[in-house]
Design an enzyme around this catalytic site. Structure first.
Site, PDB file in Angstrom:
ATOM      1  N   ARG A 182       0.828  -1.208   0.000  1.00 24.78           N
ATOM      2  CA  ARG A 182       0.000   0.000   0.000  1.00 24.78           C
ATOM      3  C   ARG A 182       0.868   1.266   0.000  1.00 24.78           C
ATOM      4  O   ARG A 182       0.545   2.249  -0.677  1.00 24.78           O
ATOM      5  CB  ARG A 182      -0.946  -0.011   1.209  1.00 24.78           C
TER       6      ARG A 182
ATOM      7  N   ASN B 179      -7.558   8.994   6.429  1.00 22.42           N
ATOM      8  CA  ASN B 179      -6.623   8.385   5.480  1.00 22.42           C
ATOM      9  C   ASN B 179      -5.212   8.299   6.045  1.00 22.42           C
ATOM     10  O   ASN B 179      -4.779   9.188   6.768  1.00 22.42           O
ATOM     11  CB  ASN B 179      -6.631   9.169   4.165  1.00 22.42           C
TER      12      ASN B 179
ATOM     13  N   ASP C  11      -2.638   7.965   3.939  1.00 20.47           N
ATOM     14  CA  ASP C  11      -1.714   8.468   2.908  1.00 20.47           C
ATOM     15  C   ASP C  11      -1.345   9.925   3.206  1.00 20.47           C
ATOM     16  O   ASP C  11      -1.960  10.563   4.063  1.00 20.47           O
ATOM     17  CB  ASP C  11      -2.361   8.335   1.515  1.00 20.47           C
TER      18      ASP C  11
ATOM     19  N   HIS D 167      -6.189   8.018  11.873  1.00 18.34           N
ATOM     20  CA  HIS D 167      -5.855   6.585  11.750  1.00 18.34           C
ATOM     21  C   HIS D 167      -4.374   6.357  11.476  1.00 18.34           C
ATOM     22  O   HIS D 167      -3.988   5.310  10.951  1.00 18.34           O
ATOM     23  CB  HIS D 167      -6.706   5.941  10.656  1.00 18.34           C
TER      24      HIS D 167
ATOM     25  N   CYS E 262       8.231   1.325  16.448  1.00 14.74           N
ATOM     26  CA  CYS E 262       8.547   0.068  17.127  1.00 14.74           C
ATOM     27  C   CYS E 262       7.360  -0.352  18.000  1.00 14.74           C
ATOM     28  O   CYS E 262       6.833   0.456  18.779  1.00 14.74           O
ATOM     29  CB  CYS E 262       9.794   0.231  17.985  1.00 14.74           C
TER      30      CYS E 262
ATOM     31  N   CYS F 103      13.770  -2.819  15.393  1.00 15.24           N
ATOM     32  CA  CYS F 103      14.011  -1.479  15.956  1.00 15.24           C
ATOM     33  C   CYS F 103      15.502  -1.291  16.249  1.00 15.24           C
ATOM     34  O   CYS F 103      16.143  -2.170  16.831  1.00 15.24           O
ATOM     35  CB  CYS F 103      13.197  -1.318  17.239  1.00 15.24           C
TER      36      CYS F 103
ATOM     37  N   THR G  28     -16.343   9.803   2.680  1.00  8.21           N
ATOM     38  CA  THR G  28     -16.350   8.790   3.733  1.00  8.21           C
ATOM     39  C   THR G  28     -17.731   8.135   3.824  1.00  8.21           C
ATOM     40  O   THR G  28     -18.753   8.808   3.635  1.00  8.21           O
ATOM     41  CB  THR G  28     -15.932   9.353   5.110  1.00  8.21           C
ATOM     42  N   SER G  29     -17.753   6.849   4.114  1.00  6.24           N
ATOM     43  CA  SER G  29     -19.028   6.118   4.242  1.00  6.24           C
ATOM     44  C   SER G  29     -19.664   6.382   5.607  1.00  6.24           C
ATOM     45  O   SER G  29     -20.804   5.976   5.850  1.00  6.24           O
ATOM     46  CB  SER G  29     -18.769   4.622   4.066  1.00  6.24           C
TER      47      SER G  29
ATOM     48  N   ASN H  24     -20.193  13.235  -1.714  1.00  8.29           N
ATOM     49  CA  ASN H  24     -20.035  11.797  -1.950  1.00  8.29           C
ATOM     50  C   ASN H  24     -20.892  11.412  -3.154  1.00  8.29           C
ATOM     51  O   ASN H  24     -22.031  11.851  -3.243  1.00  8.29           O
ATOM     52  CB  ASN H  24     -20.510  11.016  -0.710  1.00  8.29           C
TER      53      ASN H  24
HETATM   54  N1  APR Z   1     -15.296  11.483  -4.277  1.00  4.02           N
HETATM   55  C1  APR Z   1     -15.958  11.466  -3.081  1.00  4.02           C
HETATM   56  N2  APR Z   1     -16.322  10.308  -2.447  1.00  4.02           N
HETATM   57  C2  APR Z   1     -16.024   9.147  -3.064  1.00  4.02           C
HETATM   58  C3  APR Z   1     -15.351   9.093  -4.312  1.00  4.02           C
HETATM   59  C4  APR Z   1     -14.988  10.332  -4.917  1.00  4.02           C
HETATM   60  N3  APR Z   1     -14.353  10.389  -6.086  1.00  4.02           N
HETATM   61  N4  APR Z   1     -15.205   7.776  -4.672  1.00  4.02           N
HETATM   62  C5  APR Z   1     -15.774   7.038  -3.666  1.00  4.02           C
HETATM   63  N5  APR Z   1     -16.268   7.867  -2.708  1.00  4.02           N
HETATM   64  C6  APR Z   1     -16.953   7.519  -1.457  1.00  4.02           C
HETATM   65  C7  APR Z   1     -17.709   6.200  -1.471  1.00  4.02           C
HETATM   66  O1  APR Z   1     -19.018   6.356  -1.989  1.00  4.02           O
HETATM   67  C8  APR Z   1     -17.733   5.840   0.013  1.00  4.02           C
HETATM   68  O2  APR Z   1     -18.871   6.383   0.659  1.00  4.02           O
HETATM   69  O3  APR Z   1     -15.964   7.357  -0.458  1.00  4.02           O
HETATM   70  C9  APR Z   1     -16.476   6.520   0.571  1.00  4.02           C
HETATM   71  C10 APR Z   1     -15.359   5.586   1.010  1.00  4.02           C
HETATM   72  O4  APR Z   1     -15.845   4.836   2.081  1.00  4.02           O
HETATM   73  P1  APR Z   1     -14.946   3.690   2.756  1.00  4.02           P
HETATM   74  O5  APR Z   1     -14.350   2.845   1.702  1.00  4.02           O
HETATM   75  O6  APR Z   1     -15.797   3.051   3.785  1.00  4.02           O
HETATM   76  O7  APR Z   1     -13.752   4.511   3.427  1.00  4.02           O
HETATM   77  P2  APR Z   1     -13.740   5.383   4.761  1.00  4.02           P
HETATM   78  O8  APR Z   1     -15.064   5.990   5.045  1.00  4.02           O
HETATM   79  O9  APR Z   1     -12.590   6.283   4.677  1.00  4.02           O
HETATM   80  O10 APR Z   1     -13.441   4.234   5.851  1.00  4.02           O
HETATM   81  C11 APR Z   1     -13.211   4.597   7.176  1.00  4.02           C
HETATM   82  O11 APR Z   1     -12.514   2.360   7.703  1.00  4.02           O
HETATM   83  O12 APR Z   1     -11.463   0.523   6.909  1.00  4.02           O
HETATM   84  C12 APR Z   1     -11.358   1.552   7.802  1.00  4.02           C
HETATM   85  O13 APR Z   1      -9.426   2.560   8.696  1.00  4.02           O
HETATM   86  C13 APR Z   1     -10.161   2.428   7.518  1.00  4.02           C
HETATM   87  O14 APR Z   1     -10.007   4.849   7.557  1.00  4.02           O
HETATM   88  C14 APR Z   1     -10.786   3.761   7.119  1.00  4.02           C
HETATM   89  C15 APR Z   1     -12.144   3.725   7.789  1.00  4.02           C
END
Ligand code: APR
Length: 254
Positions: free
Chosen positions: A69, A101, A103, A118, A126, A154, A195-196, A220
């Site tokens: 990743r 994120n 990244d 996160h 370590c 470490c 974010t979901s 979203n």
């Molecule tokens: N622009 C905006 N939103 C987008 C785009 C885009 N181009 N492409 C996808 N999405 C949306 C999706 O519809 C979804 O609702 O981004 C969201 C990503 O959701 P997840 O994959 O669940 O990611 P996230 O909400 O960041 O997850 C939270 O879960 O797995 C753990 O630690 C991990 O930080 C992460 C946390």
């Protein structure tokens, strides 16, 4: 979509929070987690890769996966959403970026003092003494999907170095979580981008902001748990919507 009242509210705000998830990096080619086809959790089992037990059971599998990743993130470039968010900070007295994120695309896109809830891929540490380790870029061809790699040792205590991320079942970093809650409870505008809103405690931030009187704006392309709870719900990709808000609110380009 983006109405005049939304733009006026954003222009008037002294404090703005931009809270992001994996979707903000999707247009940079970094996979999200829960997308049915391309999401990481559709292809990999989080209990095998993203828990302290998994690392204890098979450190080489876990380390190899996070190196894969990290290599993908190093190849990626910040997209228009990352850059628009950084540009917004030049038009708002206080703008705080809070991200789930791991990244560094917000930073590479120009944002400063990003609150990482996160952890960060580029900050492994370590497992025993906590010493942060600086890593060389992964060597091309060495990392690979599912390729096992032994984590480094470490240099201070011979402990095992672990990925600098927060795993399922672990608490959020205290300083960052405190700063995130404070920024959410003191802002006038709270953006919820990509974010979901399924993972707690970060997913409680939009409600903390809303209950403190802030206008909440979701960006979203798909429905989420926050639908119907935000002031404005913008169905669209972050790479299009955030630059458009920048342009229409302040006549500013990327
Ligand atoms: N622009 C905006 N939103 C987008 C785009 C885009 N181009 N492409 C996808 N999405 C949306 C999706 O519809 C979804 O609702 O981004 C969201 C990503 O959701 P997840 O994959 O669940 O990611 P996230 O909400 O960041 O997850 C939270 O879960 O797995 C753990 O630690 C991990 O930080 C992460 C946390």
């Amino acid at each position: 979509m983006i109405c005049e009242e939304l733009l006026a509210t954003v222009r008037r705000a002294n404090r703005v929070v931009v809270f992001t998830g994996a979707g903000v990096s999707a247009e940079s080619g970094v996979p999200t987690f829960r997308d049915a086809q391309t999401g990481l959790w559709a292809k990999f089992d989080p209990t095998e890769l993203a828990t302290p037990d998994a690392f204890h059971r098979d450190p080489a599998l876990v380390w190899g996966w996070y190196e894969w990743r990290r290599a993908a993130v190093l190849r990626a470039q910040p997209n228009r959403a990352h850059r628009a968010i950084a540009a917004m900070a030049r038009h708002v007295p206080t703008l705080t970026v809070i991200t789930q994120n791991i990244d560094d695309l917000h930073e590479r896109g120009g944002s400063r003092e990003v609150v990482h809830l996160h952890g960060r891929l580029e900050r492994p540490y370590c497992n025993q003494c906590g010493e942060v380790r600086t890593l060389a870029p992964p060597v091309a061809g060495v990392t690979g999907e599912g390729r096992r790699m032994n984590p480094p040792t470490c240099t201070r205590c011979d402990g095992r170095v672990r990925p600098g991320v927060v795993w399922f079942g672990e608490s959020l970093p205290e300083r960052e979580w405190f700063a995130a809650k404070k920024a959410a409870s003191e802002c006038q505008v709270f953006f919820c981008v990509g974010t979901s809103s399924l993972v707690y405690p970060p997913a409680s931030l939009p409600r903390i902001a809303g209950e403190a009187g802030a206008a909440t704006i979701q960006v979203n392309p798909s429905p989420t748990e926050m639908d119907g709870e935000v002031t404005w719900d913008i169905l669209g990709a972050a790479g299009s919507v955030m630059p458009e808000i920048l342009k229409r609110a302040w006549d500013a380009n990327l």
